[in-house]
Design an enzyme around this catalytic site. Structure first.
Site, PDB file in Angstrom:
ATOM      1  N   ASP A 272       0.821  -1.199   0.000  1.00  0.00           N
ATOM      2  CA  ASP A 272       0.000   0.000   0.000  1.00  0.00           C
ATOM      3  C   ASP A 272       0.862   1.260   0.000  1.00  0.00           C
ATOM      4  O   ASP A 272       1.754   1.426   0.837  1.00  0.00           O
ATOM      5  CB  ASP A 272      -0.897   0.000   1.243  1.00  0.00           C
ATOM      6  CG  ASP A 272      -1.726   1.259   1.359  1.00  0.00           C
ATOM      7  OD1 ASP A 272      -2.580   1.486   0.481  1.00  0.00           O
ATOM      8  OD2 ASP A 272      -1.504   2.029   2.315  1.00  0.00           O
ATOM      9  N   GLU A 309       1.278  -0.329  -5.023  1.00  0.00           N
ATOM     10  CA  GLU A 309       0.110   0.515  -5.261  1.00  0.00           C
ATOM     11  C   GLU A 309       0.578   1.959  -5.060  1.00  0.00           C
ATOM     12  O   GLU A 309       0.491   2.504  -3.969  1.00  0.00           O
ATOM     13  CB  GLU A 309      -1.024   0.154  -4.308  1.00  0.00           C
ATOM     14  CG  GLU A 309      -2.315   0.931  -4.521  1.00  0.00           C
ATOM     15  CD  GLU A 309      -2.395   2.202  -3.700  1.00  0.00           C
ATOM     16  OE1 GLU A 309      -2.996   3.173  -4.198  1.00  0.00           O
ATOM     17  OE2 GLU A 309      -1.867   2.240  -2.580  1.00  0.00           O
ATOM     18  N   ASP A 335      -3.661   6.367 -13.473  1.00  0.00           N
ATOM     19  CA  ASP A 335      -3.961   7.236 -14.622  1.00  0.00           C
ATOM     20  C   ASP A 335      -4.882   6.549 -15.627  1.00  0.00           C
ATOM     21  O   ASP A 335      -5.689   7.207 -16.289  1.00  0.00           O
ATOM     22  CB  ASP A 335      -2.664   7.650 -15.323  1.00  0.00           C
ATOM     23  CG  ASP A 335      -1.954   8.766 -14.583  1.00  0.00           C
ATOM     24  OD1 ASP A 335      -2.369   9.115 -13.464  1.00  0.00           O
ATOM     25  OD2 ASP A 335      -0.961   9.297 -15.127  1.00  0.00           O
ATOM     26  N   HIS A 337      -7.267   4.444 -14.893  1.00  0.00           N
ATOM     27  CA  HIS A 337      -8.610   4.600 -14.327  1.00  0.00           C
ATOM     28  C   HIS A 337      -9.142   6.007 -14.539  1.00  0.00           C
ATOM     29  O   HIS A 337     -10.298   6.203 -14.948  1.00  0.00           O
ATOM     30  CB  HIS A 337      -8.620   4.280 -12.834  1.00  0.00           C
ATOM     31  CG  HIS A 337      -9.850   4.783 -12.134  1.00  0.00           C
ATOM     32  ND1 HIS A 337      -9.921   6.056 -11.573  1.00  0.00           N
ATOM     33  CD2 HIS A 337     -11.068   4.218 -11.936  1.00  0.00           C
ATOM     34  CE1 HIS A 337     -11.121   6.230 -11.071  1.00  0.00           C
ATOM     35  NE2 HIS A 337     -11.830   5.137 -11.258  1.00  0.00           N
ATOM     36  N   HIS A 338      -8.315   7.021 -14.218  1.00  0.00           N
ATOM     37  CA  HIS A 338      -8.779   8.401 -14.302  1.00  0.00           C
ATOM     38  C   HIS A 338      -9.189   8.745 -15.735  1.00  0.00           C
ATOM     39  O   HIS A 338     -10.210   9.403 -15.961  1.00  0.00           O
ATOM     40  CB  HIS A 338      -7.695   9.358 -13.825  1.00  0.00           C
ATOM     41  CG  HIS A 338      -7.184   9.062 -12.451  1.00  0.00           C
ATOM     42  ND1 HIS A 338      -7.944   8.432 -11.497  1.00  0.00           N
ATOM     43  CD2 HIS A 338      -5.982   9.319 -11.851  1.00  0.00           C
ATOM     44  CE1 HIS A 338      -7.242   8.301 -10.375  1.00  0.00           C
ATOM     45  NE2 HIS A 338      -6.051   8.834 -10.572  1.00  0.00           N
ATOM     46  N   HIS A 402     -11.259  -0.271  -4.604  1.00  0.00           N
ATOM     47  CA  HIS A 402     -11.822   0.212  -3.337  1.00  0.00           C
ATOM     48  C   HIS A 402     -11.567   1.696  -3.135  1.00  0.00           C
ATOM     49  O   HIS A 402     -12.414   2.418  -2.598  1.00  0.00           O
ATOM     50  CB  HIS A 402     -11.253  -0.604  -2.164  1.00  0.00           C
ATOM     51  CG  HIS A 402      -9.856  -0.229  -1.784  1.00  0.00           C
ATOM     52  ND1 HIS A 402      -8.744  -0.777  -2.378  1.00  0.00           N
ATOM     53  CD2 HIS A 402      -9.396   0.680  -0.891  1.00  0.00           C
ATOM     54  CE1 HIS A 402      -7.660  -0.247  -1.845  1.00  0.00           C
ATOM     55  NE2 HIS A 402      -8.022   0.638  -0.952  1.00  0.00           N
TER      56      HIS A 402
END
Length: 627
Positions: A272, A309, A335, A337-338, A402
């Site tokens: 993470d 991540e 990026d 996803h965005h 998530h």
């Protein structure tokens, strides 16, 4: 058959931190407590007694205790007065403030044949143990494995399972990195889940948090300098990876990584937010960690990976140590996803302001990162570096996860934001990309329940601080109104999957659609080979259409994606030759309105045809059986 571990083991000085049951009534206790002049283990059950620990150098204290049950409860007593749970506790059956419990790690593993999938075979399914099922346990996941296998999933990623306060939490407030969350079922049930996954050829990825520890139940300062007081992270004090006495802190977290891989047979770790780890040393902790993870993989003769991540858009994570990198196997690409989210929803607030829909989507497909050093309006600085030279198998992409769902004020999934046609378009964009795809639980059937942020802290002041922090985040993103209370149990319960939706008509069609897209991804060679080199991406911004051509030798696939919001179909053209249609999202079979795209294109010249808005189509040529 029982899985036999190699005799050699990567461990610090051959000593295991925590309480390790040795069998025959013997248990080894070892704790790093350089701030203490005296350390004793206070055994509570079945017979209460106090046993002194002996100094073992470098601030370590240890002892082997006789006549002890494997599930004995204990605290460490520091300097004759203060009693605390074990920082390396293997189990906290009474929560973060209660005693630690020794664990017998014997388990009759049935995965001696298992070596794990190759990286290019990964199709990841991210889930939260508590919200995945009504029971919210490891055991409850097992009954759904065959369905996930049928869907085409090859790896499950568990959100963090290290012991956190209470019974509901995303997992990033964990304070005992070695302890398996008690409300999920504890260590033995986690092993049953891993064993069951391997029996159906599904790998397990564990989300681990090494950039901070949670605030409640965090007693680490009583033992040693675990934290770097020169700086902090957005979530609390930074871990001491480069200051005085940081060697033992590094060993603590590296031992933790090895623990999950060795004792629980996990196949990969997802780290993470490693970009917030503070470490100025010449030999970075992250590189040392990656080397240790790969080393244990070699010893166990298994494919074991480590993923980052990171939102830092830094190719250093996946570059080899010889090239100055950390040597991770893959990195999350936010990026992608965005770009996809803006293309589907038109949202441009907050982090989305740096993305311009289709042009960003094209760059994400061709290179990976979109922010590659140019000025970022959101961050108000130049940001990122190019990922053009990074292999496609080193980038993980998604339409939802998530973070992207849960950090919205109302936790809306994509199914609540876009049309059914766009859900299919999103699936194709991710699953037919040349990268490693990740699905978020419930995405495959259009789950409509939100995924909200939830906690169950016992400290009222801490609860209020979390509420204020969330309100500030939502305000910065431009969201207005009243946010759900993260402490309210109802917030958590409303975030659970409603699997009754799975068998409803539209939801089942979407599930079957995901299954078909994953199938062709695996079975058609140009889609199965993850490569940015054997790929060409073009676009017609005037009609919001993106064309992706991928090939292997003489076998070729053309994916045409229409992001247009207009009800008017777009005219596209393809090169001459014989093309066979493999999949069309506008077909009635997939609850489309009917497609104008021919089943076959055969011409010596360029061919033009219409494609519905918000639809995609896949063509192939040079492939004997495309169906």
């Amino acid at each position: 058959m029982r899985y036999e571990m190699p005799s050699q083991k990567i461990a610090r000085n051959g000593i295991d931190l925590g309480a390790m049951y040795l069998g025959a009534g013997q248990c080894s206790f070892c704790v790093w407590a350089p701030l203490a002049d005296k350390v004793e283990v206070h055994l509570l059950a079945p017979e209460e007694r106090l046993v002194p620990l002996t100094r073992a150098g470098n601030g370590l204290y240890r002892a082997v205790v006789e006549k002890l049950d494997p599930d004995s409860l204990y605290f460490y007593r520091l300097n004759g007065s203060v009693e605390r749970p074990d920082p390396a506790s293997r189990f906290q059956p009474q929560g973060v403030h209660g005693p630690s419990q020794a664990v017998d790690h014997h388990f009759d593993w049935e995965d001696g044949h298992w070596s794990g999938p190759s990286l290019h075979e990964y199709v990841i399914y991210e889930l939260h143990v508590g919200a995945f099922s009504p029971e919210g346990t490891f055991e409850a996941i097992i009954s759904h494995l065959l369905e996930l296998k049928q869907l085409g999933i090859t790896a499950i990623e568990l959100m963090p399972i290290a012991q956190f306060p209470g019974t509901r939490n995303w997992g990033y407030d964990g304070v005992f990195p070695f302890a398996v969350q008690n409300s999920y079922g504890g260590p033995q049930n986690l092993k049953r889940l891993v064993n069951a996954c391997h029996k159906v050829n599904i790998a397990l990825i564990l989300d681990v948090v090494y950039n901070h520890l949670g605030p409640e139940g965090n007693y680490f300062r009583d033992f040693g300098p675990y934290f770097n007081d020169r700086t902090s992270t957005p979530w609390g004090a930074a871990i001491n990876f480069d200051g005085p006495q940081s060697d033992e802190v590094r060993h603590f977290f590296i031992d933790n990584a090895i623990y999950w891989l060795e004792k629980f047979h996990f196949d990969a770790l997802r780290l993470d937010a490693p970009h917030v780890i503070v470490d100025s040393s010449a030999q970075p902790f992250l590189r040392e960690l990656a080397d240790a993870v790969h080393g244990i993989g070699e010893q166990l003769h298994r494919r074991i990976y480590i993923f980052a991540e990171s939102s830092g858009n830094d190719p250093k994570f996946v570059k080899s140590s010889e090239l100055g990198g950390y040597g991770f196997d893959a990195v999350w690409n936010g990026d992608f996803h965005h770009s996809l989210h803006v293309s589907l929803t038109g949202e441009r607030q907050g982090i989305y302001q740096d993305f311009v829909g289709l042009p960003s989507m094209v760059k994400a497909f061709m290179e990976g990162f979109v922010n590659t050093g140019q000025y970022s309006s959101y961050r108000q600085r130049h940001y990122g570096a190019s990922s053009k030279e990074i292999d496609a198998t080193k980038l993980v992409v998604f339409a939802q996860n998530h973070d992207q769902v849960g950090n919205r004020m109302l936790g809306e999934r994509l199914s609540q934001l876009v049309t059914f046609e766009k859900l299919k378009l999103a699936a194709a964009t991710v699953l037919l990309s040349p990268f490693i795809p990740l699905l978020f639980m419930g995405e495959e059937y259009g789950e409509s329940a939100p995924f909200l942020y939830f906690i169950s802290h016992s400290n009222p002041e801490l609860v209020e601080a979390v509420r204020r922090g969330r309100r500030r985040e939502f305000s910065a993103h431009g969201w207005k109104g009243l946010a759900p209370d993260p402490q309210d149990e109802g917030t958590f319960l409303s975030s659970k999957l409603d699997r009754r939706l799975r068998i409803k008509a539209n939801n089942d069609v979407l599930f079957q659609f995901y299954k078909e897209v994953i199938r062709i991804r695996k079975e058609i060679p140009p889609l199965a080979q993850l490569s940015k080199i054997n790929m060409e991406v073009t676009s017609d911004n005037s009609v919001s259409v993106m064309l992706v051509r991928r090939w292997v030798d003489a076998q070729e696939v053309l994916v045409i994606l229409n992001f247009g919001d207009s009800r008017t179909s777009a005219t596209v053209s393809v090169s001459n030759g014989r093309w066979i249609k493999v999949l069309d999202s506008a077909d009635v079979q997939w609850l489309g309105s009917g497609s104008p795209v021919p089943e076959e294109l055969h011409s010596e010249e360029e061919v033009k045809f219409l494609i519905n808005a918000q639809a995609f189509v896949v063509f192939a040529r040079g492939i004997d059986d495309t169906h």
